[in-house]
Design a protein around this motif. Structure first.
Motif, mmCIF file in Angstrom:
data_model
loop_
_atom_site.group_PDB
_atom_site.id
_atom_site.type_symbol
_atom_site.label_atom_id
_atom_site.label_comp_id
_atom_site.label_asym_id
_atom_site.label_seq_id
_atom_site.Cartn_x
_atom_site.Cartn_y
_atom_site.Cartn_z
ATOM 1 N N VAL A 179 0.420 -1.148 -0.349
ATOM 2 C CA VAL A 179 -0.336 0.211 -0.098
ATOM 3 C C VAL A 179 1.008 1.343 0.346
ATOM 4 O O VAL A 179 2.075 1.850 0.326
ATOM 5 C CB VAL A 179 -1.384 -0.033 0.829
ATOM 6 C CG1 VAL A 179 -1.814 1.534 1.857
ATOM 7 C CG2 VAL A 179 -1.868 -1.439 0.929
ATOM 8 N N LYS A 180 0.343 2.212 -1.074
ATOM 9 C CA LYS A 180 1.183 3.592 -1.008
ATOM 10 C C LYS A 180 1.125 4.727 0.290
ATOM 11 O O LYS A 180 -0.015 5.204 -0.148
ATOM 12 C CB LYS A 180 1.229 3.988 -2.202
ATOM 13 C CG LYS A 180 2.162 4.977 -2.341
ATOM 14 C CD LYS A 180 1.986 5.761 -4.103
ATOM 15 C CE LYS A 180 2.731 6.517 -5.246
ATOM 16 N NZ LYS A 180 4.500 6.180 -4.825
ATOM 17 N N LEU A 181 1.411 4.651 1.604
ATOM 18 C CA LEU A 181 0.982 5.898 2.264
ATOM 19 C C LEU A 181 1.580 7.566 1.469
ATOM 20 O O LEU A 181 0.190 7.918 2.192
ATOM 21 C CB LEU A 181 1.484 5.481 3.972
ATOM 22 C CG LEU A 181 0.657 3.154 4.028
ATOM 23 C CD1 LEU A 181 1.700 2.999 5.237
ATOM 24 C CD2 LEU A 181 -0.655 3.726 4.740
ATOM 25 N N THR A 182 2.304 7.322 1.259
ATOM 26 C CA THR A 182 2.789 8.586 1.193
ATOM 27 C C THR A 182 4.083 8.442 -0.874
ATOM 28 O O THR A 182 4.264 7.440 -0.801
ATOM 29 C CB THR A 182 3.904 9.233 1.329
ATOM 30 O OG1 THR A 182 4.838 8.954 2.092
ATOM 31 C CG2 THR A 182 3.656 9.345 3.550
ATOM 32 N N GLN A 183 4.103 9.437 -0.893
ATOM 33 C CA GLN A 183 4.915 9.037 -2.060
ATOM 34 C C GLN A 183 6.508 8.548 -2.094
ATOM 35 O O GLN A 183 6.579 7.957 -3.343
ATOM 36 C CB GLN A 183 4.601 10.943 -3.212
ATOM 37 C CG GLN A 183 5.517 12.194 -2.258
ATOM 38 C CD GLN A 183 5.692 12.529 -2.781
ATOM 39 O OE1 GLN A 183 6.003 13.066 -4.344
ATOM 40 N NE2 GLN A 183 5.348 13.957 -2.451
ATOM 41 N N HIS A 184 6.630 8.716 -0.848
ATOM 42 C CA HIS A 184 8.158 8.202 -0.626
ATOM 43 C C HIS A 184 7.301 6.385 -0.186
ATOM 44 O O HIS A 184 8.905 5.818 -0.127
ATOM 45 C CB HIS A 184 8.748 8.937 0.490
ATOM 46 C CG HIS A 184 8.664 9.857 0.510
ATOM 47 N ND1 HIS A 184 10.262 10.716 -0.618
ATOM 48 C CD2 HIS A 184 8.807 11.390 0.535
ATOM 49 C CE1 HIS A 184 9.913 11.798 -1.758
ATOM 50 N NE2 HIS A 184 8.999 12.584 -0.326
ATOM 51 N N THR A 185 6.865 5.594 -0.151
ATOM 52 C CA THR A 185 6.526 4.775 0.002
ATOM 53 C C THR A 185 7.232 3.722 -0.460
ATOM 54 O O THR A 185 6.579 3.905 -2.272
ATOM 55 C CB THR A 185 4.619 3.875 0.586
ATOM 56 O OG1 THR A 185 4.421 5.313 1.304
ATOM 57 C CG2 THR A 185 5.004 3.123 1.611
ATOM 58 N N ILE A 186 7.951 2.684 -0.536
ATOM 59 C CA ILE A 186 8.357 1.448 -1.420
ATOM 60 C C ILE A 186 7.113 0.390 -1.734
ATOM 61 O O ILE A 186 6.566 -0.450 -0.742
ATOM 62 C CB ILE A 186 8.969 0.777 -0.524
ATOM 63 C CG1 ILE A 186 10.696 1.532 -0.258
ATOM 64 C CG2 ILE A 186 10.081 0.035 -1.929
ATOM 65 C CD1 ILE A 186 11.559 1.205 0.633
ATOM 66 N N THR A 187 6.431 0.897 -2.874
ATOM 67 C CA THR A 187 5.407 -0.512 -3.623
ATOM 68 C C THR A 187 5.465 -0.802 -4.466
ATOM 69 O O THR A 187 5.208 -2.370 -4.310
ATOM 70 C CB THR A 187 4.365 0.235 -3.371
ATOM 71 O OG1 THR A 187 5.151 1.739 -5.269
ATOM 72 C CG2 THR A 187 3.709 1.414 -3.489
ATOM 73 N N ASP A 188 7.615 -1.290 -4.693
ATOM 74 C CA ASP A 188 7.400 -2.102 -5.439
ATOM 75 C C ASP A 188 8.507 -3.424 -4.999
ATOM 76 O O ASP A 188 9.666 -3.529 -3.679
ATOM 77 C CB ASP A 188 8.738 -1.837 -6.666
ATOM 78 C CG ASP A 188 9.908 -2.533 -7.408
ATOM 79 O OD1 ASP A 188 8.472 -3.023 -7.736
ATOM 80 O OD2 ASP A 188 10.642 -3.009 -6.928
ATOM 81 N N SER A 189 8.355 -4.497 -4.602
ATOM 82 C CA SER A 189 8.345 -5.842 -3.825
ATOM 83 C C SER A 189 10.173 -6.041 -4.136
ATOM 84 O O SER A 189 10.844 -6.535 -3.527
ATOM 85 C CB SER A 189 7.708 -6.836 -4.140
ATOM 86 O OG SER A 189 7.497 -7.825 -5.553
ATOM 87 N N GLY A 190 10.181 -5.229 -5.387
ATOM 88 C CA GLY A 190 11.731 -5.563 -5.900
ATOM 89 C C GLY A 190 12.575 -5.308 -5.271
ATOM 90 O O GLY A 190 13.824 -5.154 -4.481
ATOM 91 N N GLN A 191 12.296 -3.812 -4.635
ATOM 92 C CA GLN A 191 12.547 -2.777 -4.042
ATOM 93 C C GLN A 191 13.035 -2.780 -3.185
ATOM 94 O O GLN A 191 14.227 -2.685 -2.161
ATOM 95 C CB GLN A 191 12.325 -1.198 -4.376
ATOM 96 C CG GLN A 191 13.180 0.132 -4.514
ATOM 97 C CD GLN A 191 12.636 1.153 -4.804
ATOM 98 O OE1 GLN A 191 11.658 1.413 -5.292
ATOM 99 N NE2 GLN A 191 13.411 2.765 -4.052
ATOM 100 N N LEU A 192 12.043 -3.452 -2.386
ATOM 101 C CA LEU A 192 11.608 -3.677 -0.991
ATOM 102 C C LEU A 192 12.671 -4.892 -0.733
ATOM 103 O O LEU A 192 13.728 -4.799 0.590
ATOM 104 C CB LEU A 192 10.021 -3.994 -1.054
ATOM 105 C CG LEU A 192 9.932 -4.280 0.960
ATOM 106 C CD1 LEU A 192 9.883 -2.994 1.492
ATOM 107 C CD2 LEU A 192 8.625 -4.846 1.080
ATOM 108 N N GLU A 193 12.657 -5.682 -1.429
ATOM 109 C CA GLU A 193 13.624 -7.424 -1.328
ATOM 110 C C GLU A 193 14.701 -6.465 -1.221
ATOM 111 O O GLU A 193 15.806 -7.012 -0.370
ATOM 112 C CB GLU A 193 13.050 -7.777 -2.290
ATOM 113 C CG GLU A 193 12.653 -9.143 -2.128
ATOM 114 C CD GLU A 193 12.733 -9.853 -0.771
ATOM 115 O OE1 GLU A 193 13.418 -9.696 -0.085
ATOM 116 O OE2 GLU A 193 11.388 -9.872 0.369
ATOM 117 N N GLU A 194 15.440 -5.665 -1.722
ATOM 118 C CA GLU A 194 16.826 -5.124 -2.039
ATOM 119 C C GLU A 194 17.031 -4.467 -0.645
ATOM 120 O O GLU A 194 18.114 -4.663 0.491
ATOM 121 C CB GLU A 194 16.449 -4.171 -3.416
ATOM 122 C CG GLU A 194 17.425 -5.105 -4.061
ATOM 123 C CD GLU A 194 18.114 -3.778 -5.198
ATOM 124 O OE1 GLU A 194 17.921 -2.200 -5.397
ATOM 125 O OE2 GLU A 194 17.214 -4.349 -6.486
#
Lengths: 247, 490
Positions: A162-177
């Motif tokens: 879920v996107k809470l602000t415009q900076h929230t990480i919503t890409d799972s690949g990016q989150l995994e990194e």
């Protein structure tokens, strides 16, 4: 069919929970007969529910097959529902660290793959508590927990991030990194991801076996993040001193 | 933990060493289906053991015969189900009987089950040999010496089965899933094609016709029952199945129903098809295959492959179940202790498997090399095997009410169910035995010998080694890690 509230007793759908409560109260070795007697429940109903609870591992049978004990599947419910307790000695350590600093210091515990507030800074209250507990990918403590869980458990929530602000990480690949980086560095941070204008840093408090069981979280307005960061070493030291009091 | 709790949870499981609670539902179900070998049984048992059922117009009504057989087997499943929901058994009906009717009776149930699994595994290997031979002859590949070839096929399949089973329950179970998918798929497709090409031959009239022939009905039912045996084999996977109290009862309840439907369809089709066929085909040991080879050798070869796959899976399923019973007996001390050893890496009862497999392979090889016809050998192996299964079913079904009473969960329904099922099975057993004695065959005598030997052994244990007998009935008990300990789970 019209709904008629019953006054004769609890509804039948709560029978499994009542049985679990009886087994929890009577302890390991509670028999089917003790359950039916205690609950005034028809035998056949009790046997059926007991067996389906055993099938789903909420209960386990003892070696003689007569008795029941709480099974490991119930641990998710109990640990998530029980509020964490923080010993006075640990509270005192945190309070000492808070003194005079211009950022919030919170202690959050990891319970059944979710966050629980264990000790909140009385001077700077937590913002967006609901979002923080519900969307771990957006907070520093949450990311620390996710990094710790790895692939072993499926964290709450599943589905798109879920996107809470415009900076929230919503890409799972990016989150995994980022989670891999957190595992490496042993700390997590978040700027404007949970709430616009705020930032936080989180440090793991580890169990004796090395697994993180709680997060020490430093929160401040986003513009003071660099200043807060200077206290990282002190916070890390506090986290390691807290560990023996908590676990 | 309370003092009361300490007595009830053992720190070490008596069946330590198996890969615990990892097998998902599909492989567990495959163990049941493969134990029955639907494709193999559908195409062999009715035609082979009782040609009149398929071929003759004098045969009893098929729907009634298979319907009654299915009802009896569903009753057995309903008897086993409550026990499977309560006990994660590793030795199936043997441990249910131990808990219900006591350890001495359990020895008889265990020997009976071992006898059944063993003979069916032998028959299955023999059929793999026969059908693979048939496959090559249908493809037009001449075998220099058909006997040598069949022996080689049996040896190769026994070795492969042994390897798979020792290597791991997951590999062998998933292999059974594959084999069963192939065999049922092949059989269903070919049947549909056959009747699409030859629609005129299909007349449903004979299937539903009632010619009032009651005399042949009991024998027909006995034969039909033998097509269902093996469905209980997942009760030996209680230790290895994931969520065993869900998967095992589900597998043993649905397999007889599924098998009943498949059998009815296949027997209907065969009845219609074989009625038109010459007598030599209907009386052959590979009737369906012969029927197809008349028109299309390639489709006959595919059919052979499907049936061989089904029997191969059946051999694996039977030995898997047998090995686990033998393994438990080894652990209990009522069989050689060596059988109780597990493989340290693959975590299977490898010793039991490696002891059993050569015995299971030698008998079909002896049948092939001897002068007797393989058909005769098959009939004997399969009917004798069915006696073994029936014996263990009777004891396990009779155990149900005693089992429940012993754990304090007795109900009136369980006494009625146990009594009805035991009586129904007893009637089937009696019919089979009477018919066998009438025709002068030695099957009943041999099985009675097994029963007598097991009783004598149990009596010997009772008087000489009572502690070993008392150990009978081990299963995968609850362990510490199955319990809730109130520790946070980060």
């Amino acid at each position: 069919m019209t709904y008629r509230p019953t006054h004769s007793g609890p509804s039948t759908t709560s029978n499994p929970l009542r049985i679990l409560e009886i087994v929890a109260r009577f302890g390991t070795g509670t028999t089917a007969k003790e359950v039916t007697d205690a609950l005034q429940m028809p035998q056949a109903t009790a046997y059926r529910i007991l067996n389906s609870l055993v099938a789903d591992e909420y209960l386990a049978r003892t070696s003689d097959l007569r008795g029941f004990a709480l099974g490991q599947a119930i641990s998710g419910l109990i640990t998530a529902a029980t509020p964490p307790t923080v010993p006075t000695a640990a509270r005192a350590l945190i309070e000492e660290f808070r003194g005079g600093n211009r950022f919030a210091v919170h202690l959050l515990m990891f319970r059944s793959a979710s966050l629980r507030v264990a000790d909140e800074d009385p001077d700077y209250r937590l913002h967006s508590v609901f979002e923080m507990l519900r969307y771990p990918h957006a907070s520093a403590a949450g990311k620390l927990m996710l990094a710790e869980l790895g692939d072993s458990a499926s964290p709450f929530p599943t589905g798109p991030l879920v996107k809470l602000t415009q900076h929230t990480i919503t890409d799972s690949g990016q989150l995994e990194e980022q989670l891999a980086e957190i595992r490496l560095k042993g700390e997590a941070s978040e700027i404007n991801e949970l709430e616009q204008g705020s930032a936080s840093l989180a440090f793991p408090v580890r169990l004796p076996n090395g697994v993180a069981g709680a997060a020490l979280c430093l929160s401040s307005p986003a513009e003071r993040f660099t200043a807060t960061r200077e206290h990282a070493e002190a916070a890390r030291e506090l986290a390691s001193r807290l560990a023996p009091f908590l676990f | 933990m309370s003092a009361r709790g300490d007595r009830f949870i053992t720190p070490r499981s008596p069946v330590e060493g198996l890969r615990r609670r990892k097998l998902s539902f599909l492989p567990v179900f495959a163990q049941a289906v493969a134990g029955v070998a639907p494709a193999g049984a559908m195409s062999v048992i009715p035609a082979l053991v009782f040609p009149g059922l398929v071929f003759g117009s004098n045969g009893p009504n098929l729907l009634v015969t298979f319907g009654v057989a299915m009802a009896v087997m569903v009753l057995v499943a309903f008897c086993l189900r409550p026990m499977a929901q309560r006990m994660a058994a590793v030795s199936g009906l043997y441990s249910y009987t131990a808990k219900g009717l006591g350890q001495r009776t359990a020895i008889t149930a265990g020997w009976s089950a071992i006898f059944g699994y063993g003979l069916v595994a032998m028959a299955a290997l023999l059929l793999v040999g026969v059908y693979v031979g048939q496959l090559f002859s249908n493809l037009g590949v001449p075998a220099a010496d058909s006997k040598v070839f069949t022996v080689l096929v049996i040896l190769a399949s026994a070795a492969t089965a042994c390897l798979l089973m020792v290597r791991g329950i997951r590999i062998s179970a998933w292999f059974m899933v594959l084999m069963e998918s192939i065999s049922i798929g092949v059989l269903a497709t070919l049947m549909i094609i056959y009747f699409a090409v030859n629609p005129s031959k299909l007349s449903l009239g004979s299937v539903f016709a009632w010619n009032g022939n009651f005399d042949a009905l009991p024998i027909g039912i006995v034969v039909a029952v033998s097509a269902f045996v093996g469905f209980e084999s997942p009760t030996t996977l209680g230790g290895e199945a994931h969520r065993p109290f869900v998967t095992v009862p589900r597998a043993i309840t649905w397999t007889p129903i599924l098998m009943g439907v498949l059998c009815l369809l296949a027997v209907t089709a065969q009845d219609a098809a074989l009625k038109e066929a010459p007598l030599s085909i209907a009386a052959s040991s590979t009737p369906l295959s012969d029927l197809f080879s008349q028109s299309s050798p390639v489709s006959a070869a595919i059919l052979d492959l499907g049936i061989a796959a089904s029997w191969f899976a059946c051999a694996i399923a039977s030995v898997n179940a047998l090995a686990r019973i033998f393994f438990c007996m080894g652990r209990e001390g009522v069989a050689p202790k060596i059988a109780g050893r597990t493989h340290p890496v693959f975590r299977t009862p490898s010793m039991a498997i490696m002891v059993i497999m050569p015995v299971v392979a030698i008998v079909p090889i002896a049948v092939v090399t001897s002068t007797a016809s393989p058909e005769r050998g098959l009939v004997n192996l399969l009917t004798l095997g069915a006696y073994g299964y029936l014996g263990s079913y009777i004891l396990a079904s009779a155990s149900l009410p005693f089992f429940l009473r012993r754990i304090g969960e007795s109900t009136y329904a369980s006494w009625i169910l146990g009594a009805v099922t035991t009586l129904a099975l007893g009637a089937v057993f009696w019919t089979a035995a009477a018919a066998s004695i009438r025709t002068g065959s030695l099957e009943t005598v041999i099985y009675a010998g097994v029963l007598l030997a097991s009783t004598m052994y149990a009596t010997f244990l009772h008087f000489r080694l009572p502690r070993r007998l008392a150990a009978v009935g081990i299963y995968d008990e609850t362990r510490e890690l199955d319990l809730f300990h109130g520790r946070p789970t980060p």
